[in-house]
Design a protein around this motif. Structure first.
Motif, mmCIF file in Angstrom:
data_model
loop_
_atom_site.group_PDB
_atom_site.id
_atom_site.type_symbol
_atom_site.label_atom_id
_atom_site.label_comp_id
_atom_site.label_asym_id
_atom_site.label_seq_id
_atom_site.Cartn_x
_atom_site.Cartn_y
_atom_site.Cartn_z
ATOM 1 N N GLU A 103 35.435 -9.366 6.560
ATOM 2 C CA GLU A 103 36.705 -9.082 5.882
ATOM 3 C C GLU A 103 37.522 -10.352 5.673
ATOM 4 O O GLU A 103 38.142 -10.533 4.626
ATOM 5 N N GLN A 104 37.524 -11.250 6.650
ATOM 6 C CA GLN A 104 38.248 -12.515 6.497
ATOM 7 C C GLN A 104 37.710 -13.314 5.314
ATOM 8 O O GLN A 104 38.468 -13.870 4.522
ATOM 9 N N ILE A 105 36.405 -13.365 5.187
ATOM 10 C CA ILE A 105 35.784 -14.093 4.071
ATOM 11 C C ILE A 105 36.085 -13.383 2.754
ATOM 12 O O ILE A 105 36.435 -14.013 1.762
ATOM 13 N N SER A 106 35.962 -12.060 2.738
ATOM 14 C CA SER A 106 36.195 -11.286 1.524
ATOM 15 C C SER A 106 37.624 -11.455 1.012
ATOM 16 O O SER A 106 37.852 -11.600 -0.190
ATOM 17 N N ARG A 107 38.594 -11.431 1.923
ATOM 18 C CA ARG A 107 39.995 -11.600 1.518
ATOM 19 C C ARG A 107 40.226 -12.966 0.910
ATOM 20 O O ARG A 107 40.999 -13.110 -0.030
ATOM 21 N N GLN A 108 39.578 -13.976 1.444
ATOM 22 C CA GLN A 108 39.741 -15.341 0.946
ATOM 23 C C GLN A 108 39.293 -15.451 -0.513
ATOM 24 O O GLN A 108 39.887 -16.172 -1.300
ATOM 25 N N TYR A 109 38.232 -14.744 -0.870
ATOM 26 C CA TYR A 109 37.669 -14.843 -2.220
ATOM 27 C C TYR A 109 38.043 -13.669 -3.125
ATOM 28 O O TYR A 109 37.603 -13.615 -4.264
ATOM 29 N N ILE A 110 38.811 -12.724 -2.612
ATOM 30 C CA ILE A 110 39.198 -11.515 -3.337
ATOM 31 C C ILE A 110 37.953 -10.796 -3.869
ATOM 32 O O ILE A 110 37.801 -10.530 -5.062
ATOM 33 N N ILE A 111 37.033 -10.560 -2.955
ATOM 34 C CA ILE A 111 35.814 -9.828 -3.284
ATOM 35 C C ILE A 111 35.691 -8.652 -2.324
ATOM 36 O O ILE A 111 36.392 -8.592 -1.320
ATOM 37 N N GLY A 112 34.824 -7.715 -2.640
ATOM 38 C CA GLY A 112 34.638 -6.555 -1.793
ATOM 39 C C GLY A 112 33.377 -6.668 -0.954
ATOM 40 O O GLY A 112 32.398 -7.298 -1.354
ATOM 41 N N ALA A 113 33.443 -6.065 0.219
ATOM 42 C CA ALA A 113 32.280 -6.003 1.099
ATOM 43 C C ALA A 113 32.155 -4.573 1.586
ATOM 44 O O ALA A 113 33.125 -3.979 2.045
ATOM 45 N N CYS A 114 30.973 -4.015 1.450
ATOM 46 C CA CYS A 114 30.749 -2.626 1.852
ATOM 47 C C CYS A 114 29.518 -2.564 2.747
ATOM 48 O O CYS A 114 28.447 -3.006 2.362
ATOM 49 N N ILE A 115 29.710 -2.039 3.953
ATOM 50 C CA ILE A 115 28.594 -1.862 4.878
ATOM 51 C C ILE A 115 28.155 -0.409 4.767
ATOM 52 O O ILE A 115 28.880 0.504 5.131
ATOM 53 N N ARG A 116 26.990 -0.214 4.230
ATOM 54 C CA ARG A 116 26.491 1.139 3.954
ATOM 55 C C ARG A 116 25.636 1.657 5.117
ATOM 56 O O ARG A 116 25.042 0.873 5.856
ATOM 57 N N PRO A 117 25.546 2.986 5.250
ATOM 58 C CA PRO A 117 24.775 3.560 6.357
ATOM 59 C C PRO A 117 23.265 3.351 6.245
ATOM 60 O O PRO A 117 22.544 3.544 7.218
ATOM 61 N N ASN A 118 22.771 2.941 5.079
ATOM 62 C CA ASN A 118 21.331 2.729 4.916
ATOM 63 C C ASN A 118 20.934 1.268 5.160
ATOM 64 O O ASN A 118 20.033 0.734 4.527
ATOM 65 N N ASN A 119 21.646 0.607 6.095
ATOM 66 C CA ASN A 119 21.363 -0.772 6.498
ATOM 67 C C ASN A 119 21.490 -1.780 5.354
ATOM 68 O O ASN A 119 20.651 -2.667 5.194
ATOM 69 N N VAL A 120 22.552 -1.630 4.578
ATOM 70 C CA VAL A 120 22.813 -2.537 3.463
ATOM 71 C C VAL A 120 24.247 -3.050 3.576
ATOM 72 O O VAL A 120 25.175 -2.284 3.829
ATOM 73 N N VAL A 121 24.403 -4.351 3.405
ATOM 74 C CA VAL A 121 25.721 -4.966 3.263
ATOM 75 C C VAL A 121 25.808 -5.394 1.808
ATOM 76 O O VAL A 121 25.011 -6.204 1.346
ATOM 77 N N GLU A 122 26.760 -4.823 1.094
ATOM 78 C CA GLU A 122 26.875 -5.102 -0.335
ATOM 79 C C GLU A 122 28.146 -5.866 -0.619
ATOM 80 O O GLU A 122 29.233 -5.478 -0.196
ATOM 81 N N MET A 123 28.011 -6.980 -1.325
ATOM 82 C CA MET A 123 29.141 -7.793 -1.751
ATOM 83 C C MET A 123 29.313 -7.580 -3.254
ATOM 84 O O MET A 123 28.348 -7.672 -4.010
ATOM 85 N N TYR A 124 30.561 -7.279 -3.659
ATOM 86 C CA TYR A 124 30.792 -6.928 -5.066
ATOM 87 C C TYR A 124 32.143 -7.453 -5.536
ATOM 88 O O TYR A 124 32.988 -7.847 -4.743
ATOM 89 N N ASP A 125 32.339 -7.431 -6.843
ATOM 90 C CA ASP A 125 33.581 -7.873 -7.470
ATOM 91 C C ASP A 125 34.616 -6.754 -7.350
ATOM 92 O O ASP A 125 34.499 -5.723 -8.009
ATOM 93 N N ILE A 126 35.621 -6.958 -6.529
ATOM 94 C CA ILE A 126 36.607 -5.906 -6.263
ATOM 95 C C ILE A 126 37.503 -5.665 -7.483
ATOM 96 O O ILE A 126 38.020 -4.573 -7.670
ATOM 97 N N GLN A 127 37.696 -6.676 -8.333
ATOM 98 C CA GLN A 127 38.541 -6.507 -9.507
ATOM 99 C C GLN A 127 37.854 -5.645 -10.560
ATOM 100 O O GLN A 127 38.494 -4.876 -11.258
ATOM 101 N N ALA A 128 36.545 -5.750 -10.659
ATOM 102 C CA ALA A 128 35.808 -4.948 -11.634
ATOM 103 C C ALA A 128 35.495 -3.556 -11.105
ATOM 104 O O ALA A 128 35.397 -2.606 -11.876
ATOM 105 N N ASN A 129 35.323 -3.420 -9.809
ATOM 106 C CA ASN A 129 34.935 -2.152 -9.190
ATOM 107 C C ASN A 129 35.913 -1.800 -8.074
ATOM 108 O O ASN A 129 35.572 -1.821 -6.909
ATOM 109 N N ARG A 130 37.128 -1.478 -8.415
ATOM 110 C CA ARG A 130 38.204 -1.310 -7.445
ATOM 111 C C ARG A 130 37.881 -0.295 -6.344
ATOM 112 O O ARG A 130 38.194 -0.482 -5.189
ATOM 113 N N PHE A 131 37.279 0.833 -6.688
ATOM 114 C CA PHE A 131 37.007 1.884 -5.712
ATOM 115 C C PHE A 131 35.505 2.035 -5.460
ATOM 116 O O PHE A 131 35.029 3.095 -5.124
#
Length: 135
Positions: A103-131
């Protein structure tokens, strides 16, 4: 009178040394400024057991891959961002958990990070995909 007080405060602040701070004493018309020589020491408690990570200068994706492999080795990183995002200096970060570090890294770059239950960490553009990470 307010302007004179503001000017006095500004002058005292400007003349205060690097190891001093300004404290306002009182709240009535007899208020005065007192410069103290002993600074207030604020200490943050950092435990040896707290997760830490050294962000290195270079591609952000490489740093996130290292972070994920260090703290969540069974998880796969899905990178939905520009591969050219960069970390411009070496920085050590400390957090309460892997999620906090991410979260600290994500806030610095204004990007999203999602830890999914299927053992995936997904990094995405939070401005393009807000929700995007709302499950």
């Amino acid at each position: 009178m307010k302007y004179i007080t503001a000017i006095i405060i500004l002058l005292v602040c400007a003349s205060a040394g690097a190891n001093s701070f300004v404290e306002i004493i009182g709240e009535d018309s007899d208020s005065y400024l007192q410069v103290k020589e002993q600074p207030v020491v604020v200490r943050e408690t950092i435990s040896e057991s707290m997760p830490s990570f050294d962000l290195e200068q270079g591609l952000l994706k490489t740093n996130i891959e290292r972070l994920t492999s260090q703290y969540m080795p069974l998880y796969e990183l899905v990178w939905s961002l520009d591969d050219r995002l960069e970390q411009y200096s070496n920085v050590a970060i400390v957090g309460d958990s892997y999620e906090d570090l991410l979260e600290q890294i994500s806030r610095q770059y204004i990007i999203g990070a999602c830890i999914r239950p299927n053992n995936v960490v997904e990094m995405y553009d939070i401005q393009a995909n807000r929700f995007y990470c709302e499950d």
